[in-house]
Design a protein around this motif. Structure first.
Motif, short mmCIF file in Angstrom:
data_model
loop_
_atom_site.label_atom_id
_atom_site.label_comp_id
_atom_site.label_asym_id
_atom_site.label_seq_id
_atom_site.Cartn_x
_atom_site.Cartn_y
_atom_site.Cartn_z
N LEU A 171 0.84 -1.21 0.00
CA LEU A 171 0.00 0.00 0.00
C LEU A 171 0.87 1.25 0.00
N ARG A 172 0.40 2.26 -0.72
CA ARG A 172 1.02 3.59 -0.68
C ARG A 172 -0.05 4.63 -0.42
N LEU A 173 0.21 5.53 0.54
CA LEU A 173 -0.67 6.66 0.85
C LEU A 173 0.05 7.94 0.45
N ILE A 174 -0.58 8.72 -0.43
CA ILE A 174 0.07 9.89 -1.01
C ILE A 174 -0.84 11.10 -0.86
N ALA A 175 -0.23 12.22 -0.44
CA ALA A 175 -0.93 13.51 -0.37
C ALA A 175 -0.44 14.40 -1.50
N ARG A 176 -1.38 15.06 -2.18
CA ARG A 176 -1.03 15.97 -3.27
C ARG A 176 -1.53 17.37 -2.95
N LYS A 177 -0.67 18.33 -3.13
CA LYS A 177 -0.98 19.72 -2.80
C LYS A 177 -1.81 20.34 -3.92
N LEU A 178 -2.96 20.93 -3.55
CA LEU A 178 -3.87 21.49 -4.55
C LEU A 178 -3.88 23.01 -4.56
N ALA A 179 -3.35 23.66 -3.51
CA ALA A 179 -3.35 25.13 -3.44
C ALA A 179 -2.04 25.58 -2.82
N PRO A 180 -1.54 26.76 -3.21
CA PRO A 180 -0.26 27.23 -2.66
C PRO A 180 -0.40 27.62 -1.19
N THR A 181 0.69 27.52 -0.47
CA THR A 181 0.77 27.94 0.93
C THR A 181 2.01 28.80 1.10
N THR A 182 1.91 29.78 2.00
CA THR A 182 3.03 30.69 2.22
C THR A 182 3.45 30.75 3.68
N SER A 183 2.80 29.92 4.52
CA SER A 183 3.12 30.01 5.94
C SER A 183 3.06 28.61 6.55
N ARG A 184 3.88 28.42 7.59
CA ARG A 184 3.85 27.16 8.31
C ARG A 184 2.58 27.02 9.15
N ASP A 185 1.83 28.12 9.33
CA ASP A 185 0.57 28.02 10.06
C ASP A 185 -0.47 27.22 9.29
N GLN A 186 -0.23 26.98 8.01
CA GLN A 186 -1.16 26.20 7.19
C GLN A 186 -0.75 24.72 7.13
N GLN A 187 0.07 24.28 8.05
CA GLN A 187 0.53 22.91 8.07
C GLN A 187 -0.62 21.95 8.38
N ALA A 228 2.57 19.10 -5.98
CA ALA A 228 3.64 18.33 -5.36
C ALA A 228 3.03 17.20 -4.54
N GLU A 229 3.74 16.07 -4.48
CA GLU A 229 3.24 14.88 -3.77
C GLU A 229 4.14 14.56 -2.59
N PHE A 230 3.47 14.08 -1.54
CA PHE A 230 4.18 13.65 -0.34
C PHE A 230 3.68 12.26 0.03
N GLU A 231 4.61 11.28 0.07
CA GLU A 231 4.23 9.91 0.41
C GLU A 231 4.39 9.68 1.90
N ILE A 232 3.33 9.21 2.53
CA ILE A 232 3.36 8.93 3.96
C ILE A 232 4.27 7.74 4.21
N PRO A 233 5.20 7.82 5.12
CA PRO A 233 6.10 6.69 5.38
C PRO A 233 5.31 5.43 5.74
N PRO A 234 5.63 4.29 5.11
CA PRO A 234 4.84 3.06 5.33
C PRO A 234 5.26 2.28 6.57
N THR A 235 5.86 2.95 7.54
CA THR A 235 6.33 2.24 8.73
C THR A 235 5.20 1.62 9.53
N LEU A 236 3.98 2.17 9.38
CA LEU A 236 2.85 1.67 10.18
C LEU A 236 2.34 0.33 9.67
N TRP A 237 2.50 0.04 8.40
CA TRP A 237 1.90 -1.18 7.86
C TRP A 237 2.88 -2.08 7.09
N LYS A 238 4.09 -1.67 6.88
CA LYS A 238 4.99 -2.49 6.06
C LYS A 238 5.42 -3.77 6.77
N THR A 239 5.29 -3.81 8.10
CA THR A 239 5.62 -5.03 8.84
C THR A 239 4.39 -5.77 9.33
N ARG A 240 3.20 -5.28 9.01
CA ARG A 240 1.95 -5.91 9.44
C ARG A 240 1.50 -6.91 8.38
#
Length: 515
Positions: A268-284, A337-349
């Protein structure tokens, strides 16, 4: 007297092309006379459902079998496997045995496909024994009246009391000559897990489920108190980049074709894709909770009644991730831009060893889906009891469901390479020639006239027992190309852990069949 069936080097479970060999151990405390010793290898797919009221299923009651009524239970039993081995034969008068222990060896080879779909094989079983022989055989006429499909033998399956089960077992019948003497019978069950079908070649394609979302805007205005001034200022969220809601698309992906394997982790791969620009870390945005569930749907059929049972297996359950996983930590990440969630939670399950592979047989079928639940938070989660956090500063959370449908679960038992090569060769030859590929040469069988000449005359009032010189001869249906090639191969060696039937020798929970 006691009867015991002992397997030779039994594995955790048997599979296709395996040799099942063993001994029937008979312990006698006095002199006895026995006849034939018959060992049978059997597999059954048994289903049962309760008849609904006529208003709910008018079509069923229009074609329902005679003698059934409201509230009655209808059953359907398919003999998916039936093989007979004569471990010992007498001359028709019986053989006297001394007190002590006696052993009779047997040997079977598990085929690839079920037998009930073959009308010729079912019809040949009608002549297996004779009237009054004292040896009970399967009534092939019942199987001919049911709906059948040709498929690989299904795995052992229980967990649905009074509704469905698939069992495999070895039966032994020891005939005892004499009008008032009852035959001795004994049986023992075993677990079965089929080999997987040929896997398609690997590709770079992926099956996916995705869902875009945007957080709700925070309050339209807010007041800022200056330390040196008492006046308040009002700022619009459009003027303050930190107040613009983030917009992200979450997707779950697995390799296509969608195949997962018993007792192995999810690819399994879980991926987040950014749809709108951000200019501040407050939008994390943070991933704060994750749940991955494998859902199995068991489709039960009896005649034209259908029912579906839902079973779930929790693969990952993290209701409060600590620490949360931050998505797009750098505000300079561009749109798309895409960010893949680390598979540490399920790669050993690994998948639980109670998960059966996908299958489809005459009256039962199993398919799978993967359900994923993600909880994301706009802002770092903080304890609600913190007195220094205002209502405006509370993080905003959203829960997203994702579903991957049409998942095939394979057993992880690869068929022998020789069998795969033979299937590929047969397929290529069939598609590149005008005529069908020729199967392996089978030995010629005598014609019915030749068989009749070989049989001595029999008095119809006193039919012979099975195994005697005058007993009725019977033949199996000609095997298919794959089965003919499989007869020359041994069963696979590598196989995963599998529980399947937790108590294969426990009493059946299915209601009795109605004659």
């Amino acid at each position: 007297m006691s009867i015991r069936i002992a397997f030779d080097n039994p594995p955790e479970f048997y599979t296709n092309l395996d040799f099942i060999s063993g001994r029937v151990i008979l312990l006698l405390h006095r002199h006895e006379t026995i006849g034939n010793v018959i060992v049978k290898l059997e597999g059954e797919s048994h289903t049962a459902l309760t008849l609904p009221p006529p208003a709910d299923r008018d079509d069923y009651y229009r074609h329902r079998p005679p003698g059934t009524g409201i509230g009655n239970v209808v059953t359907e039993n398919h003999k998916i496997l039936y093989r007979v081995f004569q471990a010992y034969s007498d001359d028709g008068t019986g053989i006297p045995l001394q007190p002590g222990q006696h052993e009779f060896k047997f040997n079977f080879k598990v085929p690839l496909n079920n037998i009930c779909h073959d009308g010729k094989a079912m019809g040949s079983l009608l002549g297996l024994g004779g009237l009054g022989s004292g040896f009970r055989t399967m009534d092939g006429t019942k199987q001919l009246m049911l709906q059948h499909i040709k498929a690989t033998l299904p795995p052992s399956l229980t967990g649905f009391p009074q509704e469905a089960e698939i069992r495999y077992y070895i039966k032994v019948t020891i005939q005892r000559p004499g009008f008032f003497k009852e035959n001795w019978r004994h049986q023992v069950g075993f677990k079965f897990l089929p080999v997987e079908p040929p896997r398609p070649p690997k590709t770079s394609q992926e099956a996916f489920a995705r869902r875009p979302f945007t957080f709700k805007p925070r309050s339209l205005t807010h007041q800022r108190k200056s330390f040196f001034a008492s006046r308040s200022s009002t700022t619009s969220p459009l003027e303050d980049p930190s107040q613009m809601p983030p917009s992200i698309e979450m997707s779950a992906r697995i390799p296509f074709p969608s195949i997962i394997t018993c007792n192995e982790p999810l690819p399994l791969r879980l991926i987040a894709r950014k749809l709108a620009p951000t200019t501040s870390r407050d939008q994390q945005v943070y991933l704060t909770a994750l749940e991955v569930i494998l859902v199995g749907y068991t489709h039960v059929r009896v005649q034209n009644l259908l029912n579906t049972e839902r079973t779930t297996w929790v693969i990952v359950s993290a209701p409060q991730m600590s620490p949360p996983i931050a998505l797009f930590e750098n505000p300079a990440h561009p749109v798309d831009a895409e960010f893949e969630i680390p598979p540490t939670l399920w790669k050993t399950r690994r998948l639980p060893n109670t998960v059966a592979p996908s299958f489809r047989t005459c009256n039962l079928a199993r398919r799978y889906e993967i359900e994923i639940t993600l909880t994301l938070s706009w802002g770092l989660p903080t304890p609600s009891t913190n007195p220094f956090v205002t209502q405006k500063q509370l993080p905003q959370s959203i829960t997203l469901p994702l579903k991957l449908s049409k998942i095939d679960v394979f057993s992880g038992i690869s068929p022998p390479r020789e069998l795969l090569n033979s299937v590929i060769t047969n397929t290529i030859t069939t598609t590149t020639t005008t005529g069908p590929a020729r199967p392996p040469q089978l030995p010629q069988r005598p014609t019915p006239q030749q068989q009749q000449q070989l049989r001595p005359p029999v008095d119809p009032l006193y039919p012979p027992q099975l195994g005697t010189a005058s007993a009725a001869m019977y033949d199996d249906a000609p095997p298919s190309y794959d089965e003919a090639m499989a007869d020359q191969l041994a069963g696979p060696s590598a196989r995963p852990a599998y529980s399947g039937v937790t108590a294969e020798n426990s009493p059946s929970t299915m209601p009795p069949e109605k004659s």
